[in-house]
Motif scaffolding. Sequence first.
Motif, short mmCIF file in Angstrom:
data_model
loop_
_atom_site.label_atom_id
_atom_site.label_comp_id
_atom_site.label_asym_id
_atom_site.label_seq_id
_atom_site.Cartn_x
_atom_site.Cartn_y
_atom_site.Cartn_z
N ALA A 72 0.43 -4.01 -24.27
CA ALA A 72 -0.65 -3.08 -23.83
C ALA A 72 -0.45 -2.50 -22.37
N ALA A 73 -1.10 -1.46 -22.14
CA ALA A 73 -0.95 -0.69 -20.96
C ALA A 73 -1.90 -1.42 -20.15
N CYS A 74 -1.60 -1.36 -18.70
CA CYS A 74 -2.11 -2.10 -17.86
C CYS A 74 -2.21 -1.47 -16.55
N LYS A 75 -3.02 -1.92 -15.60
CA LYS A 75 -2.92 -1.32 -14.15
C LYS A 75 -2.56 -2.53 -13.09
N LEU A 76 -1.46 -2.44 -12.25
CA LEU A 76 -0.95 -3.37 -11.53
C LEU A 76 -1.27 -2.99 -9.94
N PRO A 77 -1.64 -3.91 -9.20
CA PRO A 77 -1.71 -3.88 -7.92
C PRO A 77 -0.18 -3.75 -7.22
N LYS A 78 -0.04 -2.85 -6.28
CA LYS A 78 1.27 -2.78 -5.75
C LYS A 78 1.20 -2.34 -4.19
N PHE A 79 2.26 -3.52 -3.68
CA PHE A 79 2.34 -3.02 -2.15
C PHE A 79 3.72 -2.56 -1.80
N THR A 80 3.74 -1.31 -0.85
CA THR A 80 4.84 -0.81 -0.50
C THR A 80 4.98 -1.01 0.95
N ALA A 81 5.96 -1.60 1.57
CA ALA A 81 6.11 -1.94 2.98
C ALA A 81 6.39 -0.50 3.75
N GLY A 82 5.78 -0.24 4.97
CA GLY A 82 6.05 0.76 5.76
C GLY A 82 7.41 0.78 6.50
N LYS A 83 7.73 1.84 6.91
CA LYS A 83 9.10 1.84 7.78
C LYS A 83 9.14 0.87 8.88
N ALA A 84 7.96 0.61 9.63
CA ALA A 84 7.81 -0.17 10.96
C ALA A 84 8.20 -1.62 10.28
N LEU A 85 7.48 -1.99 9.31
CA LEU A 85 7.80 -3.42 8.71
C LEU A 85 9.07 -3.68 8.27
N LYS A 86 9.62 -2.66 7.64
CA LYS A 86 11.06 -2.86 7.32
C LYS A 86 12.04 -2.94 8.42
N ASP A 87 11.95 -2.16 9.33
CA ASP A 87 12.79 -2.38 10.26
C ASP A 87 12.74 -3.56 11.07
#
Length: 93
Positions: A72-87
């Motif tokens: 079935a189709a669903c919705k998922l929470p997603k987190f994308t790290a920002g540039k400062a955190l990645k660095d």
Amino acid sequence: MNKSEFVAAIAAKAGTTKAEAEKLVAAYHEVVTETLVKGEKIQLIGFGNYEVSERAAREGRNPATGAAITIAACKLPKFTAGKALKDKVNGKK
């Protein structure tokens, strides 16, 4: 790091008690959850973004039988790290 260690670290950084830090962490979780349930996005500059992504219905296979099933189709929470955190994680300045 588990939740109790996280609360203890927040309390130490903020100079508050663990009980106060526990309330802050719980409030943070509630605000993030409520905002995502409404379908809104949270942008924390320098840290990252929380958003809801939608996954379309698709066909899959039952690994035990090999039979085709509909997922079935669903919705998922997603987190994308920002540039400062990645660095910082990658040791860059």
